[in-house]
Enzyme design. Structure first.
Site, PDB file in Angstrom:
ATOM      1  N   VAL A   1       1.007  -1.218   0.206  1.00  0.00           N
ATOM      2  CA  VAL A   1      -0.238   0.005   0.411  1.00  0.00           C
ATOM      3  C   VAL A   1       0.249   0.860   0.328  1.00  0.00           C
ATOM      4  CG1 VAL A   1      -1.430   1.340   1.239  1.00  0.00           C
ATOM      5  CG2 VAL A   1      -1.866  -0.792   0.999  1.00  0.00           C
TER       6      VAL A   1
ATOM      7  N   ALA B   1       1.527   1.959  -3.328  1.00  0.00           N
ATOM      8  CA  ALA B   1       1.055   2.071  -4.309  1.00  0.00           C
ATOM      9  C   ALA B   1       0.489   3.923  -4.363  1.00  0.00           C
ATOM     10  CB  ALA B   1      -0.098   1.211  -4.236  1.00  0.00           C
ATOM     11  N   GLU B   2       0.900   3.734  -2.433  1.00  0.00           N
ATOM     12  CA  GLU B   2       0.337   5.417  -2.346  1.00  0.00           C
ATOM     13  C   GLU B   2       1.394   6.588  -2.484  1.00  0.00           C
ATOM     14  OE1 GLU B   2      -2.597   6.606  -1.351  1.00  0.00           O
ATOM     15  OE2 GLU B   2      -3.205   4.476  -1.749  1.00  0.00           O
ATOM     16  N   SER B   3       2.657   6.633  -2.064  1.00  0.00           N
ATOM     17  CA  SER B   3       3.647   8.001  -1.867  1.00  0.00           C
ATOM     18  C   SER B   3       4.969   6.839  -2.753  1.00  0.00           C
ATOM     19  CB  SER B   3       3.906   7.586  -0.977  1.00  0.00           C
ATOM     20  OG  SER B   3       4.388   6.972   0.385  1.00  0.00           O
TER      21      SER B   3
ATOM     22  N   TYR C   1      -5.738   0.915  -9.126  1.00  0.00           N
ATOM     23  CA  TYR C   1      -5.029   0.734  -7.881  1.00  0.00           C
ATOM     24  C   TYR C   1      -5.360  -1.093  -6.790  1.00  0.00           C
ATOM     25  CZ  TYR C   1      -4.623   1.873  -2.884  1.00  0.00           C
ATOM     26  OH  TYR C   1      -3.917   2.060  -1.816  1.00  0.00           O
TER      27      TYR C   1
END
Length: 227
Positions: free
Chosen positions: A109, A112-114, A199
């Site tokens: 996660v 994928a997020e940052s 995502y």
């Protein structure tokens, strides 16, 4: 334990080819990897694992073509590229233990997020490693989203909450993390947003890769120890 349940969600794929067996090209140009596909009740389902417990659904017209994905050839990576920052690894491990989440899921996660940037900020206002919106951060006791420990703990608590809400359904929890629970509830599944669908597939694919590598590492260690 939840960590074991989540690992089982992608175990079919790991036990078969280890990676996606098909690549779907969408009409809008996006490409998504999946284990296999089928038409169910007039909808095209892209299954992310062999036992069909997780899938992403489209209208048939939204999928332009499918192609077989060959087994990847391992490519040696520089040692530095494989080294995770010790501080981040420790934070993920601590948060995973606190919320009974697989550390590799949290790492997937974060990627994928940052991309692992603690100062990341989205155009929508999401902040930090796990891209928390200010309201979500406040609800989970985060006073500074750019402080890695607070951010990871808050993000893990939120993901834990979503998994409980959706009865351990990883795809729905991830969809809610990306698009919000209201959108998932409104559409009674993954919302028809290309960003959210991509995502969910990206996080599950990365989680699968990490779990598979962990299993291989453990197997190599076991074989070395028996010699």
């Amino acid at each position: 334990m939840r960590a074991q349940v989540l690992a089982i969600l992608i175990a079919g794929l790991a036990a078969g080819r280890g990676f996606a067996a098909e690549r779907a090209t969408l009409a809008n140009g996006f490409a998504l990897d999946c284990h296999h596909h089928a038409v169910v009740d007039g909808r095209m389902r892209l299954y992310t694992n062999a036992d069909e417990s997780n899938y992403i659904e489209f209208a048939p017209a939204e999928v332009a073509a499918f192609e077989t994905v060959p087994d990847p050839v391992p490519v040696p990576q520089p040692a530095a590229a494989e080294t995770r920052p010790v501080s981040l690894g420790t934070l993920l491990s601590s948060a995973g233990h606190a919320h009974n989440l697989d550390v590799e899921l949290l790492a997937s996660v974060v990627r994928a997020e940052s991309g692992g940037n603690p100062l990341a900020r989205s155009h929508a206002g999401a902040q930090g490693l796990m891209q928390l919106m200010p309201k979500t951060a406040a609800e989970h006791g985060v006073t500074n989203s750019f402080e890695p420990q607070q951010n990871v703990q808050g993000g893990a608590a939120y993901l834990d909450e979503l998994l409980t809400r959706y009865h351990e359904n990883l795809t729905l929890a991830l969809a809610a993390y990306n698009a919000g629970p209201a959108a998932v509830d409104r559409y009674r599944g993954i919302p028809p947003y290309h960003e959210t669908r991509a995502y969910v597939a990206r996080v599950i694919r990365e989680f699968n890769r990490r779990v598979t590598e962990r299993q291989r590492t453990a197997q190599r260690a076991s074989l070395s120890g028996s010699e």
